[in-house]
Every structure is written in C-alpha cells, then in structure tokens.
Design a protein around this motif. Structure first.
Motif: not given
Length: 546
Positions: A288, A291, A335, A339, A342, A363, A366-367, A536, A539-540, A546
C-alpha cells in the motif's frame, strides 16, 4: 326357560374367553435360552473349533466377544471365522434362524496364551453376549494333549466367581466338561484350561489401542528422535535460507552509478529510481505505501494535481485528483502508467473518496508491473511474490505431509511426536518463505545507498540548498519520505521553506482551499497519505500488501 336359554347363548363366548386366557401365558413367556450344549476343540494350529446346539424360546440373538483389554497399550483380539449353521453372522452379532432349536459352528483364533514356564493357557468366553438369560450351559473341551488344570468363571467378563462345575471326563485329561446354570442376559461363561508346552502354535492376537496420551509418549527414544529430527530439518532450512534466500553481498562497484550524491555530499535518490521501486526493493513487497508514494510522486512530477477540498468542522477530508493535460504519459514506467490509468480510467478528475470499482482491479496490474520492474532493474533474479508463493506452498505441503505422518504414527505407534517435527518444519518453511526473495549484488548495492538517503531524510535538514530550488527539490524528496515512513518530519521541512522570502500559499502540485497556506501543508500531507493508504487498503479488503 328364558334364563336357561340365555345361559346356553353365552356358553360359546365363555368358552372362547377361557381358551384365550389359557393360551395367554404361553405367548407372554419371556425370551430365553433354555439350554446350550457347546463342544470346543483345540486344534494344533492354536485355533478353536466351536459347535453350539441351542434350545431357545422367543427371539434371541448373541453378540460375540471379540475384543478385550490386554494391557495399557494393547487390546486382545479374538478372530471368529468360518461361521455356518442355523443363524446369520453380521459383524459380531449372531441372529438365530429356525424355531426353538439351532446349531451353529465357527472357529476362533487368539484364545491361547503361551506362559512364561513354557505351558499354554486356553481362555475363551464360550457362552457370552446372549440377549436373554441362559438357563443351562454345558461345555465339552478337548485338545491334542492332556489338560493339566481347569477352571471356569461366570458373571461379568472380569468376574472371579466360579462356575457351577468343571471336571475331567477321563483320567487321561483328554477332555473336560464345564457347566453353568442361570446366566443373566449379557453375562459370560468363561472356561480356562492349561496344556503342556508345545501343545499348539496358538498365540494372542494383539492390536494397539489408540490413546492420545500414549500416541505422543515422551521417552528417551522419542525425545531424542524428535530433537534430532528438529535439528536436521530446521538446520536444513537455515542452510537453505543462507544459500538461497540471503541477499547477495555488496562487492566492489558493479552497481556504481545507481546512486548519485548531492554537491554537499548528502545522498540523493538513485538517478531515475522511483519511490515505488525503492519501496518494493526495501521490503520485497509491492504494498500500500508504495502506491501511496507513487501517487504523490506522480503529482510532484507534474502528471497529477492534488486539490484539497474545503470542508466543514464535521466533514471528512477529501481531495480531488486532477489529470494534468498533455502530460507526457509515454515517459512513465509501466507500473506508473498502470496506476495513472487505474486512478482516472477515462476521467479528467476524481475525488479520492470515490476511488473504488475499476481502481481495485487496476491495482493488480500495478502490483504485477512493480514486480516485473524490480526484476528488470536487476535487483532480483526472480519476482519476489513468485518466490514467496513457491516456498510457502512447499511449506504447506510439508505441513500436510507432517499431519498425515502424525496421524499414522499416532494411530499405529507411540512415535506421534516425530510427525510433529515435520509439521514444525513445514510451518517454519511457510513463514520463512516470506524471507526467501533474495536481492542480487546490484539490488543489495542499491539498497545500501537507499538506506543512506533515508538517513538524510530522517535528519530533516535543509542544508545549503539555494532557497529558490528548495520547494521543487524537497517536493521531489517527499514521495521517498512516504516510503521511509518519514512523511511528518519531511512535510514540516517543506512547509517551513519559501521561494523568495514570502509565505507560499500553495505548491505547484498541491492546491489548498481558501485561507490555506504552506504552513498547513504538514498536517494536510499527513492526512492525505493516511487517507490514501486507507482507500487503497479498502480496495482489497484485509490485505496490507496489494
């Protein structure tokens, strides 16, 4: 005449009633075994051949005794085979067929015990487990050699009460007769006879009885084996980590140029290395904070503008993320581009509080891009997440093998503790798998210089940087401070500077509401990073990484 006629009319009914009353006791008679004559022959192989002739009333059944307690660890098994006759054997239960008389035959193994003096003892619960009382039982026993002694017991299985009678049928001792009257339902009639040495090859059939305490007995053998196995397994894991998971040593200057110092000798971030990359390099996870720092970095570099929204006394803080038009998106790393996509997903602006939906799925990209990037940089030979997954999966498999081994060892032996050693090793491998990603020489060198830059940010000193360059330069350092968990200290540094001696109302990348100036920047940035990280994480759910 009328009275005589009435009596003649009632006579048939009276006769029927009397016949019913006379027959009732016969139908109401209780179930019972009136007599059972049992012939038992001990054969040279140690098995008993049993023949029973049974006279009974009503519905009766018998449950054979096939298991008794032998000692603290084992049960004694009596194996019944070859059942034939006027009955059906289901499991250990015999149900008689026919009406009042039945004959059954079967063999029994495991009833003979060799004694310490070399003689043999036959002990068999010859009449047992009947569902009804047994009025009279007569047992005749014979064997391949003369019997040396006799005894018998009646009552419960462990009863020491003698039976009605036990006697040899002839002077040679080749056969004997046992009798018992009035056994209760479920009671046993046990015969015991001694035979000379070598009469048969019979021996007890023992089956280990499972007891949880006994399965994990700690003894010199099990304790020593457990300690040795733990040393072997955990030592192997330590060696594996040292050879496979340990970061490469920093040698000479193969990675020279990764870090560039400022003119005053302080460390600056490695040329072209972004905060998200550094965050992944440090803890080997794309999480996290990486990001959050990347969002701040995109704003500082002119791809996003952050507008703090005005709010009342009880309103939650919020920020508008604005896409900077005509920003050179082609210069972004993979990445960073993932992002940026996203966040906006075709929009020109979005409130931070509205980051959900497509942002959550973005995300994941991004990861993946961050992990690919640190491999492309040469900092890791393989993706850290793949390495962790592989070792953790192997650890789970070892735990599963350990659980299976523990169950089998505990069930069949007293060495269940050895299976626990495998479980411990598997759990250690699963936990240790989180530390197995190994940095290369280049990655270790980059990390060493990055930690030097972290110390500089932690000091929070402006130094002799020209005033006109301070806002831009220290803004560029702020995303790295987010990664290093130093945002409070460094945000205060930024809020304390100005460009030309005047208080600055806003930054080129961060806009505040009315009546806002740079003196409030530290509180604003601290709240922004916390809120962004929360958005963030939401979101998960339940995942910090993430």
């Amino acid at each position: 005449m009328v009275d005589l006629a009435r009596r003649l009319t009632l006579a048939p009914a009276i006769l029927i009633a009397l016949s019913v009353l006379a027959a009732a006791p016969a139908h109401a008679e209780a179930d019972s075994v009136n007599r059972t004559d049992v012939t038992v022959e001990l054969r040279p192989d140690g098995a008993l051949h049993v023949k029973e002739q049974i006279s009974y009333t009503g519905q009766v059944r018998r449950t054979l005794l096939t298991r008794t307690r032998h000692d603290d660890a084992n049960d004694r098994i009596y194996r019944v085979t070859g059942f034939t006759g006027d009955g059906a054997l289901s499991g250990d239960t015999i149900t008689l067929k026919g009406s009042g008389k039945a004959t059954i035959e079967y063999d029994v193994a495991g009833a003979v015990t060799p004694l310490s003096d070399g003689t043999e003892e036959l002990r068999w619960y010859v009449v047992n487990g009947w569902s009804a009382p047994v009025k009279d039982a007569v047992v005749t026993l014979s064997g391949p050699a003369p019997m040396t002694n006799l005894s018998c017991f009646a009552g419960d299985i462990t009863s020491a009460t003698g039976c009605t009678s036990a006697a040899m049928l002839d002077e040679t001792g080749g056969s004997a007769e046992f009798q018992q009257q009035n056994l209760g339902a479920g009671q046993a009639f046990t015969i015991v006879a001694g035979f000379p040495k070598g009469t048969s090859r019979g021996a007890p059939i023992l089956e280990r009885r499972f007891e949880l305490a006994g399965a994990f007995t700690l003894s010199p053998v099990t304790g020593g084996a457990l300690a040795g196995l733990l040393v072997l397994l955990l030592g192997g894991l330590a060696l594996l980590y040292r050879t496979r998971g340990r970061d490469a040593r920093i040698i000479d200057s193969e990675s020279g140029g990764v870090v560039t110092p400022l003119r005053d000798g302080r460390f600056a971030p490695p040329d072209g290395v972004r905060p998200g990359q550094i965050g992944t390099l440090i803890d080997e996870q794309a999480d996290v904070v990486d990001v959050t720092a990347s969002i701040v970095d995109l704003a500082v570099r002119g791809y996003i503008r952050i507008d703090e929204q005005p709010r009342g006394a009880y309103d939650a803080p919020d920020w508008l993320l604005v896409k900077v038009p005509e920003a050179p998106l082609g210069e972004l790393l993979d990445y960073e581009r993932a992002l940026h996509q996203a966040i906006f997903d075709g929009r020109d602006a979005i409130l931070l509080s509205h980051l959900h939906g497509s942002f959550a799925s973005g995300l994941g990209k991004v990861r993946d891009a961050l992990y690919r990037d640190v491999v492309a940089q040469g900092w890791f030979a393989r993706r850290p997440d793949s390495v962790r997954t592989r070792w953790t999966t192997l650890g789970v498999i070892v735990v599963g093998v350990g659980v299976l081994a523990t169950v089998l060892l505990a069930w069949f032996t007293t060495y269940g503790l050895l299976g626990l050693a495998v479980i411990i090793a598997g759990a250690a491998l699963s936990v240790g798998g989180q530390y197995m990603p190994a940095k290369t020489v280049r990655g270790s060198t980059a990390l060493a210089h990055t930690l030097g830059f972290r110390d500089y940010l932690a000091a929070g000193e402006i130094g002799d940087v020209p005033p006109a360059q301070r806002i831009e330069l220290f803004s560029r350092y702020l995303p790295y401070a987010v990664v290093f968990d130093n945002v409070d200290r460094w945000a205060r540094v930024v809020s304390s500077i100005d460009g030309d001696g005047r208080r600055v109302d806003h930054l080129y990348w961060y806009q505040g509401p009315a009546e806002w100036d740079l003196s409030k920047f530290a509180d604003s940035m601290r709240t922004f990073t916390l809120t962004t990280s929360g958005a963030i994480s939401a979101s998960r759910p339940f995942r910090r990484s993430i």
